[in-house]
Every structure is written in structure tokens, then in C-alpha cells.
Motif scaffolding. Structure first.
Motif, PDB file in Angstrom:
ATOM      1  N   VAL A  23       0.861  -1.184   0.000  1.00 22.81           N
ATOM      2  CA  VAL A  23       0.000   0.000   0.000  1.00 22.81           C
ATOM      3  C   VAL A  23       0.898   1.235   0.000  1.00 22.81           C
ATOM      4  CG1 VAL A  23      -1.816   1.279   1.212  1.00 22.81           C
ATOM      5  CG2 VAL A  23      -1.776  -1.231   1.314  1.00 22.81           C
ATOM      6  N   ILE A  24       0.838   2.024  -1.081  1.00 20.68           N
ATOM      7  CA  ILE A  24       1.621   3.254  -1.176  1.00 20.68           C
ATOM      8  C   ILE A  24       0.680   4.444  -1.064  1.00 20.68           C
ATOM      9  CG2 ILE A  24       3.147   4.643  -2.629  1.00 20.68           C
ATOM     10  CD1 ILE A  24       4.176   2.137  -3.919  1.00 20.68           C
ATOM     11  N   SER A  25       0.924   5.296  -0.079  1.00 17.34           N
ATOM     12  CA  SER A  25       0.111   6.492   0.143  1.00 17.34           C
ATOM     13  C   SER A  25       0.986   7.718  -0.060  1.00 17.34           C
ATOM     14  CB  SER A  25      -0.477   6.495   1.560  1.00 17.34           C
ATOM     15  OG  SER A  25      -1.315   5.378   1.768  1.00 17.34           O
ATOM     16  N   ALA A  26       0.725   8.465  -1.121  1.00 16.64           N
ATOM     17  CA  ALA A  26       1.559   9.627  -1.433  1.00 16.64           C
ATOM     18  C   ALA A  26       0.926  10.404  -2.574  1.00 16.64           C
ATOM     19  CB  ALA A  26       2.969   9.196  -1.841  1.00 16.64           C
ATOM     20  N   HIS A  27       1.310  11.674  -2.693  1.00 14.59           N
ATOM     21  CA  HIS A  27       1.028  12.391  -3.935  1.00 14.59           C
ATOM     22  C   HIS A  27       1.956  11.821  -5.010  1.00 14.59           C
ATOM     23  CE1 HIS A  27      -1.625  15.311  -2.132  1.00 14.59           C
ATOM     24  NE2 HIS A  27      -0.720  15.624  -1.223  1.00 14.59           N
ATOM     25  N   TYR A  28       1.527  11.961  -6.264  1.00 13.30           N
ATOM     26  CA  TYR A  28       2.306  11.404  -7.373  1.00 13.30           C
ATOM     27  C   TYR A  28       2.390  12.454  -8.464  1.00 13.30           C
ATOM     28  CZ  TYR A  28       3.548   8.206 -11.202  1.00 13.30           C
ATOM     29  OH  TYR A  28       4.161   7.588 -12.269  1.00 13.30           O
ATOM     30  N   ASP A  29       3.599  12.707  -8.971  1.00 17.31           N
ATOM     31  CA  ASP A  29       3.775  13.773  -9.960  1.00 17.31           C
ATOM     32  C   ASP A  29       3.448  13.344 -11.382  1.00 17.31           C
ATOM     33  OD1 ASP A  29       5.901  12.212 -10.765  1.00 17.31           O
ATOM     34  OD2 ASP A  29       7.457  13.698 -10.311  1.00 17.31           O
ATOM     35  N   GLY A  30       2.925  12.139 -11.535  1.00 19.31           N
ATOM     36  CA  GLY A  30       2.517  11.689 -12.853  1.00 19.31           C
ATOM     37  C   GLY A  30       3.594  10.982 -13.641  1.00 19.31           C
ATOM     38  N   GLU A  32      10.812  12.516   3.240  1.00 18.98           N
ATOM     39  CA  GLU A  32      10.699  11.194   2.655  1.00 18.98           C
ATOM     40  C   GLU A  32      10.038  11.291   1.281  1.00 18.98           C
ATOM     41  OE1 GLU A  32       9.910  11.721   5.942  1.00 18.98           O
ATOM     42  OE2 GLU A  32      11.791  10.791   6.587  1.00 18.98           O
ATOM     43  N   PHE A  33      10.728  10.840   0.266  1.00 24.70           N
ATOM     44  CA  PHE A  33      10.224  10.794  -1.090  1.00 24.70           C
ATOM     45  C   PHE A  33      10.455   9.386  -1.626  1.00 24.70           C
ATOM     46  CE2 PHE A  33      11.217  15.149  -0.184  1.00 24.70           C
ATOM     47  CZ  PHE A  33      10.257  15.895  -0.857  1.00 24.70           C
ATOM     48  N   LEU A  34       9.729   9.027  -2.674  1.00 28.27           N
ATOM     49  CA  LEU A  34       9.923   7.723  -3.295  1.00 28.27           C
ATOM     50  C   LEU A  34      10.064   7.921  -4.801  1.00 28.27           C
ATOM     51  CD1 LEU A  34      10.048   4.651  -3.224  1.00 28.27           C
ATOM     52  CD2 LEU A  34       7.546   4.607  -3.323  1.00 28.27           C
ATOM     53  N   PRO A  35      11.294   8.023  -5.308  1.00 29.42           N
ATOM     54  CA  PRO A  35      11.473   8.120  -6.755  1.00 29.42           C
ATOM     55  C   PRO A  35      11.038   6.821  -7.438  1.00 29.42           C
ATOM     56  CG  PRO A  35      13.468   8.789  -5.570  1.00 29.42           C
ATOM     57  CD  PRO A  35      12.561   8.118  -4.574  1.00 29.42           C
ATOM     58  N   VAL A  47      -1.201  -4.659  -5.233  1.00 35.41           N
ATOM     59  CA  VAL A  47      -0.575  -3.371  -4.965  1.00 35.41           C
ATOM     60  C   VAL A  47      -1.664  -2.313  -4.986  1.00 35.41           C
ATOM     61  CG1 VAL A  47       1.048  -1.625  -5.811  1.00 35.41           C
ATOM     62  CG2 VAL A  47       1.633  -4.053  -5.983  1.00 35.41           C
ATOM     63  N   TYR A  48      -1.655  -1.437  -3.980  1.00 33.36           N
ATOM     64  CA  TYR A  48      -2.618  -0.333  -3.894  1.00 33.36           C
ATOM     65  C   TYR A  48      -1.845   0.978  -3.980  1.00 33.36           C
ATOM     66  CZ  TYR A  48      -5.738  -3.963  -2.051  1.00 33.36           C
ATOM     67  OH  TYR A  48      -6.498  -5.101  -1.887  1.00 33.36           O
ATOM     68  N   LEU A  49      -2.101   1.746  -5.041  1.00 32.61           N
ATOM     69  CA  LEU A  49      -1.390   3.009  -5.268  1.00 32.61           C
ATOM     70  C   LEU A  49      -2.360   4.159  -5.010  1.00 32.61           C
ATOM     71  CD1 LEU A  49       0.351   1.967  -8.614  1.00 32.61           C
ATOM     72  CD2 LEU A  49       1.371   1.955  -6.325  1.00 32.61           C
ATOM     73  N   PHE A  50      -2.290   4.723  -3.817  1.00 36.69           N
ATOM     74  CA  PHE A  50      -3.187   5.821  -3.455  1.00 36.69           C
ATOM     75  C   PHE A  50      -2.514   7.152  -3.795  1.00 36.69           C
ATOM     76  CE2 PHE A  50      -4.914   2.389  -0.820  1.00 36.69           C
ATOM     77  CZ  PHE A  50      -6.261   2.517  -1.117  1.00 36.69           C
ATOM     78  N   GLY A  51      -2.642   7.547  -5.050  1.00 36.04           N
ATOM     79  CA  GLY A  51      -2.097   8.809  -5.524  1.00 36.04           C
ATOM     80  C   GLY A  51      -2.704   9.131  -6.872  1.00 36.04           C
ATOM     81  N   GLY A  91       6.916   2.555 -21.532  1.00 34.49           N
ATOM     82  CA  GLY A  91       6.324   3.012 -20.280  1.00 34.49           C
ATOM     83  C   GLY A  91       6.075   4.507 -20.263  1.00 34.49           C
ATOM     84  N   GLU A  92       5.563   5.033 -21.386  1.00 30.05           N
ATOM     85  CA  GLU A  92       5.328   6.472 -21.458  1.00 30.05           C
ATOM     86  C   GLU A  92       4.109   6.909 -20.671  1.00 30.05           C
ATOM     87  OE1 GLU A  92       6.368   9.770 -23.146  1.00 30.05           O
ATOM     88  OE2 GLU A  92       7.826   8.614 -22.038  1.00 30.05           O
ATOM     89  N   SER A  93       3.338   5.974 -20.175  1.00 29.48           N
ATOM     90  CA  SER A  93       2.235   6.310 -19.281  1.00 29.48           C
ATOM     91  C   SER A  93       2.542   5.752 -17.902  1.00 29.48           C
ATOM     92  CB  SER A  93       0.915   5.721 -19.797  1.00 29.48           C
ATOM     93  OG  SER A  93       0.887   4.314 -19.615  1.00 29.48           O
ATOM     94  N   SER A  94       1.901   6.320 -16.898  1.00 28.86           N
ATOM     95  CA  SER A  94       2.085   5.804 -15.535  1.00 28.86           C
ATOM     96  C   SER A  94       1.622   4.357 -15.442  1.00 28.86           C
ATOM     97  CB  SER A  94       1.304   6.667 -14.543  1.00 28.86           C
ATOM     98  OG  SER A  94       1.819   7.974 -14.509  1.00 28.86           O
TER      99      SER A  94
END
Length: 551
Positions: free
Chosen positions: A81-88, A101-104, A127-131, A173-176
Motif C-alpha cells: 500500500v503506497i500512500s503519497a502524492h504522485y507527480d505523474g 521522505e520521497f519515493l522516486p 498493490v494499492y497506489l493511493f495517488g 512506459g510512457e504512461s504511468s
């Protein structure tokens, strides 16, 4: 029947009680990466409990290598479970300015590809991507549209260019969505959002309702949960599966790992880059970020590696690749791509440092001549001349164009245009103030007398958006001068605008306020506060009042 059923339950429980502990089902491991709010994690924890699920937070506050730490501890996740804003495209990040704390995404690629972390993702079922946009299917970098124009210039028909483009974009992988599928290979279910995601507290509330109604019947089953998707239907939750070797784009996962796998020697990685440069130029374009990160990781010791030194020499002599890269750089209509291509040409020996500066100056002259030059061009000019190596390269054009052109020349060392740009900061046009603000982000005022004059001019501007923006530009300076502080406090007291008051409070919050007695400052903030400022920017004023009251 009811009694027989009860006996069956009792017998089943008794049999389970007689089994040795090793025969009991092991609890599933829920790994959480909480870069932003913990609402989603806490909802999972509340409703899944600790009997059948073990929770492991991978982020260790204040420790930059927290993901490596989890790898060394041989953590193995069933659920992530990832909880974060995502820059796209490139990074998961927090909303707090103080958080470190950042996650590149490149770190996830490294863990996914490298043998140094074989267990972390090896058993993942979900996998749960909360962003926001974590599974957005649209290309995120703008490279595909740029490549489309390049292919048409090369003589492709529009239809053929589109087919070529779709293949390149999906492959790289040009899209998220594509990128997450490449990272979480073999994972049966990856949940994420195709557009905007709900804020943490809202997501947590939706999860609470979902778990109360459905329990854990859909969790860690390796199948997309229809109830969970329905619960988040208003928020564009979707699901995909990770790539497998049977996928037609599996080869591009292997290409990604050529860069990301830390086990591969630097010489082998450079040899792969050389191979990319022999393909269609679009292949190198779509891997520019990865090539840049590889170049930035190199140091003088790379020449001690015989293979690396040999490959670098071969690349430097490859005139065909040089011509194709430089031709693409000069034709692209995206300045950021042009700069990245020119940097690549410099770093591999195709351009001398002086020739590299000439190319950058030529690009800036082209941008300056555009009537629609704006904040992006000003930022670029200042950034490219951070070391002052381009000073004077736009000389001879003083007075041409508007504030954007003047600010670009100011970035390249023109004193006259700097004066023009600072006058624009005090003008009535918010667009001009914004351009001057962009310039001052890179070239702040360091003369106390000039800063006092600038503050005086800002304080005399009419109340409105332009004055607020000018104050924001001033606020990027560390203010300690007593004259500046008193003038700002005077402006706070006489302005009719609550937004101006909030902007002044923002400057004072970050300033050295030793020239202002704290008690008097706090009283002024409270007694002269405009009622409307309790909306919108009220938090800044409240924070300053609270800070002063704590002294």
C-alpha cells in the motif's frame, strides 16, 4: 440441523487446536509506504487486524536508505500500500514542505530489477497506489506528441507515424500505467487511479465503509475486487495486472532493467546506451531521463573500467549518432528536450563545452524572439546560466520585446534589463509581475538598500493580485532589515485587502523578526486583521499569531 452444525464447528475448532503451530496459516504481510497521510494504512490496519495480517511500514523517518533497509531485512510483501502524492511520472511525494521522505519511481525500478532485493516484491498479490494518476494510461512526458511531429518531419504519413508512436510509447512506459506494470511484474492486481485520487482522509473513509461491508473477502486473493472498484467508482479507481514474459512488451521491461539493475557493471550499461543510439532516435528520446541519471552517476573512476572507457570512446567517434541526436535537438519544439539532448552530446564528447554553450545561446535567442515567451522561458534562461557562463550571449537586443524578453536578458547578465524587470515587479500588470517574480527566484536581491527600495515600491502598489504576487516575490528573500519589517507591518495595518495581509504574514513568518517586539507585532496582527482574512489565507496569519504567543 442447527445442533449438528454447531458440533461441526466445535470439532473443526478442536482439530485446529490440536495442529502444531507450523501448520497454521501464516499471516499475510501488508507492507505500507506512507510518504503522505496515513489514512489508508490505518483503515487497512483497523479492519484487517493483526491475527491474519502483519503490518510493516517500510518508511523509516529520517533515514534516506529506508527501502534498502527493508531489502536487507529480507521483508517479503503479500500486499503493498503506497500512500503519497504522485507527480505523474517520476516521484511519489508528501504535501508537507518539512517532510523529507520521497519515493522516486527509479528506486522502485531498481528494487524490481536488482538481485540485491529478491524478496520484497516476489510474493506480491496486490498493490494499492493511493495517488493521483498512478494508473493514468495517457503519456505523461509529452515526448510522444513531440515524436509524432518528428516522424512527420521525417516523411512518415500521419497514419504510419501514429502506429510507430503507439508502439514506442507502450513499449517504453510512457504512461504511468505502463510504468507500474513494468515495475510490478507478475503481480495479479495493481490498483490505482486513472485521474484524480481522493485525499487521504476521504480515501480512508471510503475504505472504512468498504471493509465494514465486505471484510477481507477480496483482499490478497490475486483477483480484482469488484466491490472495492465499485466503492471508489466516483474517484476513477482502476486495476491492471503486472507484465509477464508472455506480454508483447516484455522486452521493454528488460530494457528498463538494463539501466536499473545495480548488478550490471557500468561498462555494460554504457554499451546498452550505445545500442540505443543505433536504433530510431525515438528510442533514445524516450530513455532520456534514464540516460541522464546514468551519466550523472559517472565519475572519474569510470575510465578505470576498460569496457566503459572503450564504449565511451566508440560513442565519441560515432558521427552518425552525433548527427541524428543534434538534428533532433535543433528541430524539437520542446526546450527541455533540446537541453537534454545537447547535454548528452556534451557529455559523450560530441560537443566541446564552448560549442555546447553556443548551442544553448542559439536556442535562447530563438526563444527570446517568440512573441509568446513567458515564465517558462525566463526560468530556463536563468537556470541554464546559473554558472554565468552565458552572460552577454543575448546582448545587443536591449529594449526589444516586453518584460519576458527583458527578464531573459537579465538572466544572462544585462544590468539594464535587470532594472527593467524590477520595475515590472512594481507595475499594475499581474502577468509582468509574475515574470519578474520568476526572475527573482533565480536572481534574488542581495543589496539591503535595493531591497528597502523594492519594499517601498511594493507597499505603494494598489491593493490587488499584482501586489500580492509582488509580496510573494519579496517573501522568497530572507528579510531581517528593520526598515523593511516596519514598512511591511505598516502595510499590514493600512491595506484593505485580506489577501495582502496574508501575504505580509507569510513574509514575517519566515523573517528574522528581532527588530519587531513580539508582543507589539502579535497585538497588531490581531487588532488590525481584516475579517475576510479568516477565509483563504487565514492559516498563515493564525500560524504567525500562534508562534508569537508561544514566546
Amino acid at each position: 440441523m442447527r445442533g449438528a452444525s454447531g458440533w461441526m464447528v466445535w470439532i473443526g475448532a478442536a482439530v485446529l487446536g490440536l495442529l502444531p503451530p507450523a501448520a497454521w496459516p501464516a499471516p499475510k504481510t501488508v507492507c505500507t509506504i506512507t510518504v503522505n497521510s496515513p489514512d489508508e494504512k490505518e483503515s487497512f490496519r483497523r479492519h484487517l487486524g493483526s491475527e491474519n495480517y502483519r503490518f510493516v511500514e517500510l518508511v523509516e523517518r529520517g533515514r534516506p536508505d529506508w527501502l534498502d533497509s527493508s531489502c536487507r531485512a529480507k521483508v517479503s510483501c503479500d500486499i503493498l500500500v503506497i500512500s503519497a502524492h504522485y507527480d505523474g511520472g517520476n516521484e511519489f511525494f508528501p504535501d508537507s514542505l518539512d517532510a523529507r521522505e520521497f519515493l522516486p519511481v527509479s528506486e522502485l525500478e531498481r528494487v524490481s530489477c536488482s538481485g540485491s532485493c529478491p524478496t520484497l516484491f516476489s510474493k506480491l498479490k496486490e498493490v494499492y497506489l493511493f495517488g493521483c494518476n498512478t494508473l493514468n494510461p495517457e503519456p505523461h512526458s509529452g515526448a510522444t506528441a513531440e515524436l509524432m511531429r518528428s516522424l512527420v518531419r521525417e516523411g512518415y504519413t500521419k497514419e504510419k507515424a501514429e502506429r510507430e508512436l503507439q508502439s514506442l510509447a507502450a513499449a517504453h512506459g510512457e504512461s504511468s500505467r505502463d510504468r507500474m506494470r513494468q515495475i510490478f511484474t507478475g503481480v495479479p492486481v495493481i490498483y490505482g487511479f486513472s485521474s484524480s485520487a481522493p485525499l487521504g482522509p476521504i480515501a480512508g473513509s471510503v475504505l472504512d465503509r468498504y471493509f465494514r461491508q465486505s471484510g477481507d473477502r477480496e483482499i490478497a486473493r490475486g483477483r480484482a475486487g469488484s466491490r472495492l472498484l465499485a466503492a471508489f467508482a466516483p474517484f476513477s479507481l482502476t486495476s491492471v495486472a503486472g507484465l509477464t514474459p508472455a506480454d508483447p512488451y516484455w522486452q521493454t521491461r528488460l530494457d528498463m532493467c538494463q539501466f536499473a539493475d545495480e548488478r550490471r557493471p557500468i561498462g555494460a550499461k554504457l554499451a546498452f546506451v550505445y545500442g540505443l543510439l543505433q536504433r530510431h532516435i525515438g528510442e533514445a528520446r524516450l530513455n532520456l531521463d534514464r540516460i541522464r541519471r546514468l551519466r550523472e552517476s559517472l565519475d572519474a573512476s569510470v575510465l578505470d573500467d576498460p569496457l566503459a572507457a572503450q564504449v565511451l570512446e566508440v560513442i565519441a567517434r560515432d558521427e552518425d549518432a552525433r548527427d541524428r541526436v543534434l538534428a533532433y535537438a535543433r528541430q524539437t519544439d520542446r526546450p527541455d528536450t533540446r537541453v537534454a539532448m545537447l547535454d548528452l552530446a556534451r557529455d559523450v564528447g560530441w560537443l566541446t563545452r564552448e560549442a555546447h554553450r553556443d548551442e544553448l545561446a542559439a536556442m535562447l535567442r530563438e526563444l527570446q524572439a517568440r512573441r509568446d515567451a513567458g515564465v517558462a522561458e525566463v526560468n530556463l534562461a536563468c537556470r541554464l546560466n546559473a554558472d554565468r557562463s552565458l552572460d552577454g550571449r543575448l546582448g545587443g537586443t536591449h529594449g526589444n520585446g516586453g518584460t519576458a524578453q527583458a527578464a531573459m536578458r537579465a538572466c544572462l547578465g544585462s544590468a539594464e534589463d535587470r532594472a527593467h524587470t524590477l520595475r515590472a515587479l512594481l507595475g499594475p500588470a499581474e502577468a509582468d509581475v509574475q515574470l519578474a517574480q520568476a526572475y527573482l527566484r533565480h536572481r534574488p536581491v542581495d543589496d539591503p538598500a535595493e531591497l528597502r527600495d523594492l519594499t517601498k515600491g511594493i507597499s505603494e502598489m494598489p491593493a490587488g493580485p499584482a501586489q500580492v504576487r509582488a509580496l510573494e516575490a519579496l517573501g522568497r528573500h530572507y528579510v531581517s532589515d528593520g526598515d523593511v519589517l516596519h514598512r511591511l507591518l505598516d502595510l499590514y495595518g493600512r491595506t484593505p485587502s485580506s489577501a495582502v495581509q496574508s501575504a505580509v504574514a507569510g513574509i514575517l513568518l519566515r523573517a528574522d523578526r528581532s527588530a519587531l517586539p513580539a508582543a507589539r507585532l502579535r497585538e497588531t496582527l490581531i487588532s488590525l486583521r481584516r475579517e475576510a482574512s479568516r477565509d483563504g489565507g487565514a492559516g498563515t496569519i493564525d500560524a504567525l499569531i500562534t508562534l508569537l504567543g508561544a514566546r
